[in-house]
Design a protein around this motif. Structure first.
Motif, PDB file in Angstrom:
ATOM      1  N   GLN A  12       0.844  -1.204   0.000  1.00 26.74           N
ATOM      2  CA  GLN A  12       0.000   0.000   0.000  1.00 26.74           C
ATOM      3  C   GLN A  12       0.880   1.254   0.000  1.00 26.74           C
ATOM      4  O   GLN A  12       0.599   2.216  -0.718  1.00 26.74           O
ATOM      5  N   MET A  13       1.940   1.225   0.816  1.00 29.37           N
ATOM      6  CA  MET A  13       2.860   2.365   0.844  1.00 29.37           C
ATOM      7  C   MET A  13       3.456   2.603  -0.540  1.00 29.37           C
ATOM      8  O   MET A  13       3.470   3.735  -1.031  1.00 29.37           O
ATOM      9  N   ALA A  14       3.958   1.526  -1.148  1.00 28.53           N
ATOM     10  CA  ALA A  14       4.605   1.660  -2.452  1.00 28.53           C
ATOM     11  C   ALA A  14       3.640   2.210  -3.494  1.00 28.53           C
ATOM     12  O   ALA A  14       3.985   3.112  -4.264  1.00 28.53           O
ATOM     13  N   ALA A  15       2.424   1.687  -3.519  1.00 28.77           N
ATOM     14  CA  ALA A  15       1.444   2.134  -4.516  1.00 28.77           C
ATOM     15  C   ALA A  15       1.103   3.607  -4.332  1.00 28.77           C
ATOM     16  O   ALA A  15       1.077   4.371  -5.301  1.00 28.77           O
ATOM     17  N   ARG A  16       0.853   4.018  -3.102  1.00 25.72           N
ATOM     18  CA  ARG A  16       0.461   5.410  -2.877  1.00 25.72           C
ATOM     19  C   ARG A  16       1.633   6.364  -3.077  1.00 25.72           C
ATOM     20  O   ARG A  16       1.468   7.473  -3.572  1.00 25.72           O
ATOM     21  N   LEU A  17       2.834   5.936  -2.690  1.00 28.52           N
ATOM     22  CA  LEU A  17       4.011   6.768  -2.940  1.00 28.52           C
ATOM     23  C   LEU A  17       4.280   6.886  -4.432  1.00 28.52           C
ATOM     24  O   LEU A  17       4.683   7.952  -4.919  1.00 28.52           O
ATOM     25  N   MET A  18       4.046   5.813  -5.187  1.00 29.96           N
ATOM     26  CA  MET A  18       4.218   5.851  -6.642  1.00 29.96           C
ATOM     27  C   MET A  18       3.209   6.811  -7.257  1.00 29.96           C
ATOM     28  O   MET A  18       3.558   7.605  -8.140  1.00 29.96           O
ATOM     29  N   LYS A  19       1.960   6.741  -6.801  1.00 29.11           N
ATOM     30  CA  LYS A  19       0.952   7.676  -7.325  1.00 29.11           C
ATOM     31  C   LYS A  19       1.326   9.108  -7.010  1.00 29.11           C
ATOM     32  O   LYS A  19       1.149  10.008  -7.838  1.00 29.11           O
ATOM     33  N   ALA A  20       1.859   9.333  -5.807  1.00 26.65           N
ATOM     34  CA  ALA A  20       2.263  10.693  -5.424  1.00 26.65           C
ATOM     35  C   ALA A  20       3.438  11.170  -6.276  1.00 26.65           C
ATOM     36  O   ALA A  20       3.481  12.330  -6.693  1.00 26.65           O
ATOM     37  N   ALA A  21       4.369  10.276  -6.568  1.00 27.39           N
ATOM     38  CA  ALA A  21       5.568  10.653  -7.327  1.00 27.39           C
ATOM     39  C   ALA A  21       5.299  10.765  -8.820  1.00 27.39           C
ATOM     40  O   ALA A  21       5.830  11.647  -9.490  1.00 27.39           O
ATOM     41  N   ALA A  22       4.483   9.864  -9.352  1.00 30.90           N
ATOM     42  CA  ALA A  22       4.320   9.769 -10.800  1.00 30.90           C
ATOM     43  C   ALA A  22       3.007  10.331 -11.317  1.00 30.90           C
ATOM     44  O   ALA A  22       2.838  10.495 -12.528  1.00 30.90           O
ATOM     45  N   GLY A  23       2.066  10.582 -10.433  1.00 32.32           N
ATOM     46  CA  GLY A  23       0.775  11.105 -10.872  1.00 32.32           C
ATOM     47  C   GLY A  23       0.086  10.165 -11.837  1.00 32.32           C
ATOM     48  O   GLY A  23       0.061   8.957 -11.630  1.00 32.32           O
ATOM     49  N   ASP A  24      -0.437  10.728 -12.917  1.00 32.06           N
ATOM     50  CA  ASP A  24      -1.172   9.945 -13.904  1.00 32.06           C
ATOM     51  C   ASP A  24      -0.280   9.331 -14.974  1.00 32.06           C
ATOM     52  O   ASP A  24      -0.780   8.774 -15.950  1.00 32.06           O
ATOM     53  N   THR A  25       1.045   9.444 -14.810  1.00 36.03           N
ATOM     54  CA  THR A  25       1.942   8.900 -15.829  1.00 36.03           C
ATOM     55  C   THR A  25       2.090   7.384 -15.729  1.00 36.03           C
ATOM     56  O   THR A  25       2.667   6.754 -16.603  1.00 36.03           O
ATOM     57  N   HIS A  26       1.566   6.793 -14.645  1.00 31.53           N
ATOM     58  CA  HIS A  26       1.617   5.348 -14.427  1.00 31.53           C
ATOM     59  C   HIS A  26       0.271   4.879 -13.883  1.00 31.53           C
ATOM     60  O   HIS A  26      -0.407   5.611 -13.177  1.00 31.53           O
ATOM     61  N   THR A  27      -0.096   3.651 -14.192  1.00 32.64           N
ATOM     62  CA  THR A  27      -1.244   3.015 -13.570  1.00 32.64           C
ATOM     63  C   THR A  27      -0.704   2.140 -12.451  1.00 32.64           C
ATOM     64  O   THR A  27       0.186   1.314 -12.690  1.00 32.64           O
ATOM     65  N   VAL A  28      -1.225   2.332 -11.245  1.00 26.76           N
ATOM     66  CA  VAL A  28      -0.645   1.693 -10.064  1.00 26.76           C
ATOM     67  C   VAL A  28      -1.700   0.893  -9.317  1.00 26.76           C
ATOM     68  O   VAL A  28      -2.823   1.372  -9.105  1.00 26.76           O
ATOM     69  N   HIS A  29      -1.317  -0.325  -8.894  1.00 23.21           N
ATOM     70  CA  HIS A  29      -2.194  -1.210  -8.123  1.00 23.21           C
ATOM     71  C   HIS A  29      -1.401  -1.780  -6.953  1.00 23.21           C
ATOM     72  O   HIS A  29      -0.172  -1.834  -6.997  1.00 23.21           O
ATOM     73  N   SER A  30      -2.119  -2.269  -5.940  1.00 19.73           N
ATOM     74  CA  SER A  30      -1.469  -3.028  -4.877  1.00 19.73           C
ATOM     75  C   SER A  30      -2.383  -4.174  -4.472  1.00 19.73           C
ATOM     76  O   SER A  30      -3.604  -4.100  -4.635  1.00 19.73           O
ATOM     77  N   ALA A  31      -1.749  -5.242  -3.945  1.00 19.20           N
ATOM     78  CA  ALA A  31      -2.521  -6.410  -3.534  1.00 19.20           C
ATOM     79  C   ALA A  31      -1.677  -7.250  -2.584  1.00 19.20           C
ATOM     80  O   ALA A  31      -0.472  -7.028  -2.442  1.00 19.20           O
ATOM     81  N   GLY A  32      -2.338  -8.233  -1.965  1.00 19.36           N
ATOM     82  CA  GLY A  32      -1.644  -9.118  -1.040  1.00 19.36           C
ATOM     83  C   GLY A  32      -1.837 -10.576  -1.393  1.00 19.36           C
ATOM     84  O   GLY A  32      -2.889 -10.958  -1.908  1.00 19.36           O
ATOM     85  N   THR A  33      -0.811 -11.388  -1.119  1.00 17.86           N
ATOM     86  CA  THR A  33      -0.924 -12.814  -1.364  1.00 17.86           C
ATOM     87  C   THR A  33      -1.844 -13.473  -0.333  1.00 17.86           C
ATOM     88  O   THR A  33      -2.476 -14.481  -0.618  1.00 17.86           O
ATOM     89  N   LYS A  34      -1.892 -12.922   0.868  1.00 18.47           N
ATOM     90  CA  LYS A  34      -2.810 -13.364   1.929  1.00 18.47           C
ATOM     91  C   LYS A  34      -3.296 -12.108   2.640  1.00 18.47           C
ATOM     92  O   LYS A  34      -2.852 -11.803   3.747  1.00 18.47           O
ATOM     93  N   PRO A  35      -4.189 -11.341   1.990  1.00 20.96           N
ATOM     94  CA  PRO A  35      -4.539 -10.026   2.507  1.00 20.96           C
ATOM     95  C   PRO A  35      -5.110 -10.065   3.916  1.00 20.96           C
ATOM     96  O   PRO A  35      -5.851 -10.976   4.277  1.00 20.96           O
ATOM     97  N   GLY A  36      -4.730  -9.055   4.674  1.00 30.46           N
ATOM     98  CA  GLY A  36      -5.265  -8.880   6.015  1.00 30.46           C
ATOM     99  C   GLY A  36      -6.635  -8.229   5.962  1.00 30.46           C
ATOM    100  O   GLY A  36      -7.262  -8.142   4.902  1.00 30.46           O
ATOM    101  N   THR A  37      -7.063  -7.740   7.090  1.00 30.08           N
ATOM    102  CA  THR A  37      -8.394  -7.138   7.170  1.00 30.08           C
ATOM    103  C   THR A  37      -8.363  -5.619   7.245  1.00 30.08           C
ATOM    104  O   THR A  37      -9.399  -4.973   7.108  1.00 30.08           O
TER     105      THR A  37
END
Length: 135
Positions: free
Chosen positions: A18-43
């Motif tokens: 989540q940190m990486a995805a949001r930091l990427m969105k903050a750094a790159a704006g709309d120049t990248h499409t960004v997603h995040s996910a978990g292999t065993k997501p928490g709650t």
């Protein structure tokens, strides 16, 4: 030219990815499409992760952990796994890389100080990745 797409993956999808995805969105704006996910997501989102991101103007408090979508893995340009525990099988046509992120707890650093170090490590890697993807 198409917009580069990245999927950040950790185990619980409550902290590092989540940190990486949001930091990427903050750094790159709309120049990248960004997603995040978990292999065993928490709650829920890790409260300390959310707190240290707010310190740098990034808000993940409204986010919810989600599982890895195999179709998304096939569709993105790059999958970045964060840490040592998240594992995904390679998919032909999708580039994979692993970020063996800083783990301050191994040095006896815990709590908010640990999370700040994790954030700063991920932020530096995200900045580098944003530059590499622009080429």
């Amino acid at each position: 030219m198409s917009t580069p797409s990245v999927l950040f993956v950790c185990v619980k999808n409550g902290g590092k990815s989540q940190m990486a995805a949001r930091l990427m969105k903050a750094a790159a704006g709309d120049t990248h499409t960004v997603h995040s996910a978990g292999t065993k997501p928490g709650t829920s989102i890790n409260a300390l992760a959310a707190e240290v991101l707010l310190e740098v103007g990034v808000d993940i408090t409204g986010q919810t952990p989600v599982p890895v979508d195999p179709q998304l893995v096939r569709n993105v340009d790059l999958v970045v796994t964060l840490g040592r525990e998240a594992r995904l099988d390679p998919v032909p046509g999708t580039q994979f890389e692993n970020w063996d992120t800083d783990e301050p707890s191994e040095r006896g650093i815990d709590g908010i100080e640990r999370m700040r170090l994790v954030r700063d490590d991920i932020a530096a890697r995200v900045t580098d990745l944003a530059h590499r993807l622009r080429r």
